[in-house]
Design a protein around this motif. Structure first.
Motif, PDB file in Angstrom:
ATOM      1  N   MET A  18       1.240  -1.401   0.084  1.00 24.48           N
ATOM      2  CA  MET A  18      -0.253  -0.161   0.126  1.00 24.48           C
ATOM      3  C   MET A  18       1.027   0.691   0.104  1.00 24.48           C
ATOM      4  SD  MET A  18      -3.276  -0.630   2.062  1.00 24.48           S
ATOM      5  CE  MET A  18      -3.806  -2.355   2.917  1.00 24.48           C
ATOM      6  N   CYS A  19       0.234   1.872  -0.833  1.00 24.70           N
ATOM      7  CA  CYS A  19       1.596   3.738  -1.008  1.00 24.70           C
ATOM      8  C   CYS A  19       1.078   4.650  -0.478  1.00 24.70           C
ATOM      9  CB  CYS A  19       1.415   3.569  -2.526  1.00 24.70           C
ATOM     10  SG  CYS A  19       2.771   5.361  -2.489  1.00 24.70           S
ATOM     11  N   LYS A  20      -0.672   4.700  -0.403  1.00 22.05           N
ATOM     12  CA  LYS A  20      -1.086   6.016   0.916  1.00 22.05           C
ATOM     13  C   LYS A  20      -2.576   6.539  -0.067  1.00 22.05           C
ATOM     14  CE  LYS A  20      -0.128  10.752   1.259  1.00 22.05           C
ATOM     15  NZ  LYS A  20       0.633  11.945   0.676  1.00 22.05           N
ATOM     16  N   LEU A  21      -3.198   6.558   1.437  1.00 27.66           N
ATOM     17  CA  LEU A  21      -4.465   6.385   1.446  1.00 27.66           C
ATOM     18  C   LEU A  21      -4.253   8.152   0.876  1.00 27.66           C
ATOM     19  CD1 LEU A  21      -6.822   5.989   2.221  1.00 27.66           C
ATOM     20  CD2 LEU A  21      -6.868   6.885   4.480  1.00 27.66           C
ATOM     21  N   PHE A  22      -5.541   8.378  -0.106  1.00 24.86           N
ATOM     22  CA  PHE A  22      -6.007   9.499  -0.878  1.00 24.86           C
ATOM     23  C   PHE A  22      -7.975   9.734   0.441  1.00 24.86           C
ATOM     24  CE2 PHE A  22      -2.388   8.596  -2.535  1.00 24.86           C
ATOM     25  CZ  PHE A  22      -1.686   9.568  -2.672  1.00 24.86           C
ATOM     26  N   ASP A  23      -7.783  11.486   0.422  1.00 24.85           N
ATOM     27  CA  ASP A  23      -9.027  12.116   0.811  1.00 24.85           C
ATOM     28  C   ASP A  23      -9.721  11.541  -0.585  1.00 24.85           C
ATOM     29  OD1 ASP A  23      -8.656  12.567   3.062  1.00 24.85           O
ATOM     30  OD2 ASP A  23      -7.940  14.209   2.983  1.00 24.85           O
ATOM     31  N   LYS A  26      -9.943  11.266  -7.363  1.00 20.65           N
ATOM     32  CA  LYS A  26      -8.944  12.396  -8.027  1.00 20.65           C
ATOM     33  C   LYS A  26      -7.901  12.712  -7.500  1.00 20.65           C
ATOM     34  CE  LYS A  26      -9.351  16.995  -9.948  1.00 20.65           C
ATOM     35  NZ  LYS A  26      -9.835  17.968 -10.245  1.00 20.65           N
ATOM     36  N   ASP A  27      -7.483  12.568  -6.232  1.00 15.60           N
ATOM     37  CA  ASP A  27      -5.900  12.631  -5.629  1.00 15.60           C
ATOM     38  C   ASP A  27      -5.338  11.215  -5.841  1.00 15.60           C
ATOM     39  OD1 ASP A  27      -6.496  15.462  -4.881  1.00 15.60           O
ATOM     40  OD2 ASP A  27      -6.759  15.068  -3.038  1.00 15.60           O
ATOM     41  N   ALA A  28      -6.003  10.485  -5.558  1.00 20.77           N
ATOM     42  CA  ALA A  28      -5.282   8.750  -5.954  1.00 20.77           C
ATOM     43  C   ALA A  28      -4.760   8.973  -7.598  1.00 20.77           C
ATOM     44  CB  ALA A  28      -6.541   8.158  -5.330  1.00 20.77           C
ATOM     45  N   ILE A  47      -5.966   1.539  -7.888  1.00 26.31           N
ATOM     46  CA  ILE A  47      -6.085   1.876  -7.148  1.00 26.31           C
ATOM     47  C   ILE A  47      -7.137   1.663  -6.645  1.00 26.31           C
ATOM     48  CG2 ILE A  47      -7.772   3.959  -7.016  1.00 26.31           C
ATOM     49  CD1 ILE A  47      -6.407   5.374  -9.270  1.00 26.31           C
ATOM     50  N   VAL A  48      -7.661   1.591  -4.926  1.00 22.83           N
ATOM     51  CA  VAL A  48      -8.916   0.963  -4.412  1.00 22.83           C
ATOM     52  C   VAL A  48      -9.472   1.762  -3.432  1.00 22.83           C
ATOM     53  CG1 VAL A  48      -9.044  -0.899  -2.424  1.00 22.83           C
ATOM     54  CG2 VAL A  48      -7.483  -1.239  -4.406  1.00 22.83           C
ATOM     55  N   GLU A  49     -10.822   1.701  -3.943  1.00 22.87           N
ATOM     56  CA  GLU A  49     -11.283   2.329  -2.958  1.00 22.87           C
ATOM     57  C   GLU A  49     -11.937   2.009  -1.946  1.00 22.87           C
ATOM     58  OE1 GLU A  49     -14.861   6.080  -5.103  1.00 22.87           O
ATOM     59  OE2 GLU A  49     -14.070   4.731  -6.832  1.00 22.87           O
ATOM     60  N   MET A  50     -12.017   2.869  -0.881  1.00 26.02           N
ATOM     61  CA  MET A  50     -12.988   2.555   0.356  1.00 26.02           C
ATOM     62  C   MET A  50     -14.235   2.542   0.187  1.00 26.02           C
ATOM     63  SD  MET A  50     -10.011   1.411   1.748  1.00 26.02           S
ATOM     64  CE  MET A  50     -10.588   0.847   2.531  1.00 26.02           C
TER      65      MET A  50
END
Length: 50
Positions: A18-23, A26-28, A47-50
């Motif tokens: 996992m690289c980073k969590l984005f809000d 679009k940012d991801a 990209i995996v959406e939460m």
């Protein structure tokens, strides 16, 4: 929220990180686009959406 995940496949060995969590998604997507251009072809970004 969305994670950018790296998968490296080399010599039949797979490694995912996992690289980073984005809000926002679009940012991801922006980060994924940048990472794809900067890394070797055997490294894949998802990209995996939460």
């Amino acid at each position: 929220m969305a994670y950018v995940i790296m998968r490296e496949v080399k010599d039949d060995i797979r490694c995912s990180t996992m690289c980073k969590l984005f809000d926002t998604i679009k940012d991801a997507e922006l980060m994924k686009k940048q990472l794809v251009s900067e890394t070797a072809s055997h490294i894949h970004w998802f990209i995996v959406e939460m």
